[in-house]
Design a protein around this motif. Structure first.
Motif, PDB file in Angstrom:
ATOM      1  N   UNK A 326       0.868  -1.169   0.000  1.00  0.00           N
ATOM      2  CA  UNK A 326       0.000   0.000   0.000  1.00  0.00           C
ATOM      3  C   UNK A 326       0.910   1.226   0.000  1.00  0.00           C
ATOM      4  N   UNK A 327       0.966   1.912  -1.134  1.00  0.00           N
ATOM      5  CA  UNK A 327       1.888   3.046  -1.253  1.00  0.00           C
ATOM      6  C   UNK A 327       1.193   4.373  -0.999  1.00  0.00           C
ATOM      7  N   UNK A 328      -0.093   4.335  -0.625  1.00  0.00           N
ATOM      8  CA  UNK A 328      -0.845   5.578  -0.416  1.00  0.00           C
ATOM      9  C   UNK A 328      -0.167   6.434   0.662  1.00  0.00           C
ATOM     10  N   UNK A 329       0.144   7.651   0.294  1.00  0.00           N
ATOM     11  CA  UNK A 329       0.704   8.597   1.265  1.00  0.00           C
ATOM     12  C   UNK A 329       2.190   8.419   1.517  1.00  0.00           C
ATOM     13  N   UNK A 347       8.357   4.077 -12.187  1.00  0.00           N
ATOM     14  CA  UNK A 347       7.657   5.257 -11.684  1.00  0.00           C
ATOM     15  C   UNK A 347       7.014   4.904 -10.358  1.00  0.00           C
ATOM     16  N   UNK A 348       7.244   5.732  -9.369  1.00  0.00           N
ATOM     17  CA  UNK A 348       6.584   5.520  -8.086  1.00  0.00           C
ATOM     18  C   UNK A 348       5.089   5.705  -8.289  1.00  0.00           C
ATOM     19  N   UNK A 349       4.281   4.786  -7.754  1.00  0.00           N
ATOM     20  CA  UNK A 349       2.834   4.857  -7.984  1.00  0.00           C
ATOM     21  C   UNK A 349       2.071   4.824  -6.673  1.00  0.00           C
ATOM     22  N   UNK A 350       0.885   5.399  -6.724  1.00  0.00           N
ATOM     23  CA  UNK A 350      -0.075   5.227  -5.646  1.00  0.00           C
ATOM     24  C   UNK A 350       0.107   6.142  -4.461  1.00  0.00           C
ATOM     25  N   UNK A 351       1.096   7.041  -4.539  1.00  0.00           N
ATOM     26  CA  UNK A 351       1.327   7.906  -3.384  1.00  0.00           C
ATOM     27  C   UNK A 351       0.128   8.797  -3.103  1.00  0.00           C
ATOM     28  N   UNK A 352      -0.473   9.347  -4.187  1.00  0.00           N
ATOM     29  CA  UNK A 352      -1.619  10.242  -4.009  1.00  0.00           C
ATOM     30  C   UNK A 352      -2.927   9.516  -4.251  1.00  0.00           C
ATOM     31  N   UNK A 353      -2.900   8.210  -4.529  1.00  0.00           N
ATOM     32  CA  UNK A 353      -4.100   7.454  -4.862  1.00  0.00           C
ATOM     33  C   UNK A 353      -3.847   6.675  -6.140  1.00  0.00           C
TER      34      UNK A 353
ATOM     35  N   UNK B 217       1.882   2.534   6.587  1.00  0.00           N
ATOM     36  CA  UNK B 217       1.345   1.462   5.748  1.00  0.00           C
ATOM     37  C   UNK B 217       1.976   0.099   5.990  1.00  0.00           C
ATOM     38  N   UNK B 218       3.182   0.065   6.569  1.00  0.00           N
ATOM     39  CA  UNK B 218       3.761  -1.242   6.887  1.00  0.00           C
ATOM     40  C   UNK B 218       4.241  -1.230   8.334  1.00  0.00           C
TER      41      UNK B 218
END
Ligand SMILES: [Cu+2]
Lengths: 421, 487
Positions: A326-329, A347-353, B217-218
């Motif tokens: 879960x990379x959110x935030x 590419x970093x993904x999911x930080x903002x959703x 998250x972790x």
């Protein structure tokens, strides 16, 4: 495959002939109905529309409606970019919708072109036990290459289904199922103008593969209306003011809360038959349980593009993984560059959703034969949906063949507006 | 033994004839020793086998030119042949070995010299008349020495050849040792470069997990696990780095230049060559090329010769011949030949003969053993080359592309959010670990090839292959990592 127009013709002919047949066999007790139609007084119901599918043609033989189903492996395109090696009937999954009228005598020939034995169970249909299609219990299985006949008189009306009852778990997991619509002998009151039939299903098709995995019990990743996923699902086109029925059948291993935007509806039928008016709760969502059907009816009195979808939100996504970080935030600045040095193009993904996912999927390569998790372009941008999702398009003017009218144009001053950037 | 007995019988008349013929020549020999005389034989043997220069530092002007050539070689990153060349020109142990040539050359000169004649004299003074002094003089030359001088010279010359073979063998041994030390050092640098990438992947995973942890998250458990893994790999890098200094010391010592100084080796091992020379042909050549084998053959020949000579000399009754002069009191001079005989009553030369015969048998057995050694060394090294080539080839053509494919496919899954970033980094980790295994396989190949070259006493030519980057960096960025190692 017959066109809709041909099917309509054959249905009308069938309905008339059916009456004659019924009169000829008047000695046979009729199924329970409050009233019977006088000869020639029948109001033909509108034909069932199976989006992305069709109804099964039939022939009259000695006063019996004879259908022919062939169980066989089939390719099904869930959406452009994803073809699935399924099993189905007559070249498609779900199999064609069987339509008949209460009181009809039907004979259904079943040919097995699968590599293994099968049978067909007529789910929810009232019939003699020897016609129930449970291999081993009510009949020997239909072996590959064999053709068997099922014959019975329809003693009810409503939305029923058909599916194998031999190696049932596997055969249903790979797509073997269909709807069996029995029209009432008497016209429904009030009559519907549009009658749609949608089979719901859940599949496990691992990313990068072509064949459903029948061993999966819970972690399904593809959710379909008639074995199509959004944005490839056909829209339901309706003329303003029409009375609409949508029949849902569910032979998946999960329940699906079907939700309609813009209207309230009543659940008018189950696989047990019509629901008495007094029990028809007004709703906007109805749960379609496993192994059940639900008919909903509403009057499409407001034009627009209205969404019809399962309300389990992951059922309106295409393939998703369940065990990823879960990379959110999580701020990836600095780390992202280090990963890029090792893995060019990262590419970093999911930080903002996850919204960026749909745009990314358009210019980044995914696994073979795998659809991006979310898709669909609307007039105002990404729709960010997949799976069990379609659009009911209500228009004041529709073409004779109910062709897709395109996006709804909102009258001036009726659409949300941006207040500040 | 039967053949050597025949040789003894044949040797007797030949020795006599040659001995008498050489008497005058030997008497005029100057006895000047040129130690470097035997060196060209060694040089030619090395050039034929290694195509490399050798130089015996003898304080000549050539020394400076050689030093300049070595300095030129040391200024560039050394390839394996350059490393061998530096060692052949600079290694001081080799210079010490060359002095064996001088010793053998001196022995040869010595063998060619007549033993100095012995002058004995006696002066006797009578106590009554007639009062003349009685003088007796005897100039005697050891006759055996005179007769067998050519035979002794021949044996000594054969011994020089034997020493040349032994010195050439040491040169080849040094070359092989240099090669092995060279591969170890380059492999140590290469391994460190790859392990640094492995450790970087682990540390990036840790850093990402830290960010995920900061975002809530972790769990701390997952973060601690990732951190522990990154720390383990950091330690592995440290352990690998510790291998470099000893490897550099070893090569520096063999090169004769020490670990310090500006010399360097490349950061990456060369790829396994596409094709190998025809090995069966080389194996045949090994029997005529191995200097150690030739040295033992020569030793056998020398001992046979020596035994033959001893067979003759042991029964040679005349020990000394000479001229005896006597001055009688009466004033007359008596001049005549003198002869003294050694009577082989107690020492009939049997002990000496036994010693030589034992030495000969010993030498012949050594020759047979060395022949077996050569066969086994060639066979074992050839098998190691073949298996190392197959393993390295399988890495290069199968595992490395597969690991790269896994990474590429993982990125596709990642793009569609079907794989998390940590799993993606794990795929990268597996790719770099495969590279590490590949480097080990390539090092094993070059070490095996060095062993084969040593066994064949030959330098195998190399058909250069296209080398994949072997430092774990992605191909596009490979140049950024080239500074690792190699100084
Ligand atoms: Cu659902």
């Amino acid at each position: 495959m017959a066109t809709r127009r041909q099917l309509l013709g054959s249905f009308l002919a069938a309905a008339g002939a059916s009456l004659g047949h019924r009169l000829a066999r008047a000695a046979e007790p009729l199924p329970t109905t409050s009233t019977t139609l006088a000869p020639g007084a029948a109001v033909a119901p509108p034909p069932v529309v199976t989006p992305d599918g069709a109804s099964l043609p039939f022939e009259w033989k000695d006063g019996v409606k004879e259908f022919h189903l062939t169980a066989e492996p089939v390719w099904r395109e869930f959406a452009p970019g994803m073809r699935v090696k399924c099993w189905g009937y007559n070249g498609t999954t779900p199999g064609p919708t069987i339509e008949a009228v209460e009181g009809d005598r039907v004979r259904i020939l079943v040919t097995n072109k699968l590599p293994e034995r099968t049978s067909i169970h007529w789910h929810g249909v009232l019939l003699p036990p020897g016609m129930d299609g449970v291999s081993g219990l009510t009949q020997p299985a239909i072996m590959p290459g064999e053709t068997w006949a099922y014959e019975f008189t329809l003693r009810q009306h409503g939305t029923q289904m058909y599916h194998p009852h031999a190696d049932e778990m596997l055969q249903m997991a790979v797509g073997m199922m269909g709807l069996f619509v029995i029209h009432p002998r008497e016209a429904a009151t009030p009559p519907v103008d549009r009658d749609f039939a949608i089979m719901l299903h859940a599949w496990a098709i691992h990313p990068g593969t072509y064949r459903p995995d029948p061993a999966v019990m819970l972690d399904f990743n593809m959710f379909t209306f008639n074995s199509k996923v959004f944005p490839a699902t056909a829209p339901l086109v309706v003329k303003t003011g029409q009375r609409v029925r949508i029949r849902f059948g569910n032979l998946s291993m999960d329940e699906h809360p079907m939700h309609l935007h813009g209207f309230k509806f009543r659940v008018t039928g189950t696989d047990g038959g019509p629901v008495p008016a007094s029990a028809q709760l007004p709703e906007t969502t109805t749960l379609v349980p496993v192994g059940a059907t639900r008919d909903i009816e509403f009057v499409a009195d407001v034009p627009g593009d209205w969404v019809l979808h399962c309300h389990k939100s992951h059922h309106t996504m295409n393939a998703m993984a369940h065990d990823i970080e879960n990379t959110l935030g999580a701020d990836q600045r600095g780390v992202e560059e280090r990963i890029q040095a090792l893995l060019p193009g990262y590419m970093g993904m999911g930080q903002r959703g996850m919204s960026e996912m749909q745009d990314m999927a358009q210019h980044m390569k995914g696994p073979k034969n795998t659809l991006p998790m979310m898709a669909g372009k609307g007039p105002f941008g990404n729709i960010e949906m997949g799976g069990m999702f379609t659009i009911v398009k209500v228009r004041d003017e529709v073409s004779a063949d109910y062709a897709d009218p395109g996006w709804y144009e909102h009258p001036e001053g009726t659409r949300a507006w941006k207040v500040r950037a | 033994m039967s053949r050597s007995s025949l040789d003894h019988r044949r040797a007797t008349p030949v020795a006599l004839r040659l001995g008498l013929a050489a008497l005058l020549a030997a008497a005029t020999a100057c006895g000047h020793v040129r130690p470097e005389a035997a060196f060209p034989g060694v040089r030619d043997a090395v050039v034929a086998r290694l195509d490399q220069r050798v130089h015996w530092r003898r304080g000549t002007a050539e020394d400076a030119a050689v030093d300049a050539a070595v300095d030129d070689l040391l200024a560039q990153p050394l390839d394996v042949d350059a490393a061998v060349q530096v060692a052949l020109l600079r290694n001081p142990s080799l210079q010490a070995t060359y002095e064996d040539l001088g010793v053998a050359q001196a022995d040869l000169v010595q063998a060619g010299l007549l033993r100095n004649p012995v002058l004995t004299g006696a002066f006797r003074f009578p106590d009554r008349s007639p009062s003349g002094t009685n003088i007796e003089m005897d100039l005697a030359q050891e006759f055996v020495n005179l007769v067998f001088l050519p035979a002794r010279t021949r044996i000594a010359a054969a011994q020089v050849v034997e020493v040349q073979h032994r010195v050439a063998a040491e040169v080849l041994d040094l070359a092989a040792e240099v090669r092995a030390a060279y591969w170890d050092l380059v492999a140590a640098h290469n391994t460190v470069a790859v392990l640094r990438t492995v450790a970087e992947v682990a540390d990036v995973s840790r850093a990402l997990t830290e960010r995920l942890h900061e975002a809530g998250n972790v769990s701390e458990l997952q973060l601690a696990s990732e951190t522990a893994l990154a720390t383990e790999l950091e330690l592995e890098v440290a352990r690998a780095e510790a291998e470099i200094a000893p490897a550099r010391e070893r090569l520096g010592r063999l090169l004769g230049v020490g670990a310090g100084g500006g010399w360097s080796v490349p950061a990456q091992l060369p790829a396994v060559p596409e094709a190998e020379p025809d090995l069966p042909a080389l194996e045949e050549a090994a029997y005529t090329q191995r200097p150690d084998l030739l040295a033992v053959q020569q030793e056998v020949a020398v001992l046979r010769d020596a035994l033959g000579l001893q067979q003759v000399t042991r029964w040679f009754p005349i020990a000394d011949v000479g001229v005896a002069v006597e001055h009688e009191r009466e004033g007359t001079w008596l001049v005549g030949p003198s002869l003294s005989l050694v009577l082989p009553i107690f020492d009939q030369g049997n002990a000496e003969r036994g010693r030589l015969e034992s030495q000969l048998r010993q030498s012949e057995a050594r020759l047979a053993a060395r022949g077996l050694d050569v066969r086994a060394e060639v066979g074992a090294a050839r098998a190691r080359v073949a298996s190392a080539r197959a393993i390295a080839g399988r890495y290069r053509t199968a595992l490395l592309p597969l690991r790269a494919r896994v990474v590429a496919l993982s990125i596709e899954h990642y793009n569609y959010m079907l794989l998390g970033p940590l799993a993606l980094l794990q795929a990268k980790q597996a790719e770099v670990e495969a590279l590490r295994g590949y480097i080990e396989a390539v090092r094993d190949f070059w070490l095996a090839r060095t062993a084969l070259e040593r066994a064949l006493a030959a330098r195998l030519p190399v058909a250069v292959a296209a080398a994949p980057a072997t430092d774990g960096a992605p191909a596009a960025d490979a140049h950024r990592h080239h500074h690792h190692g190699g100084h």
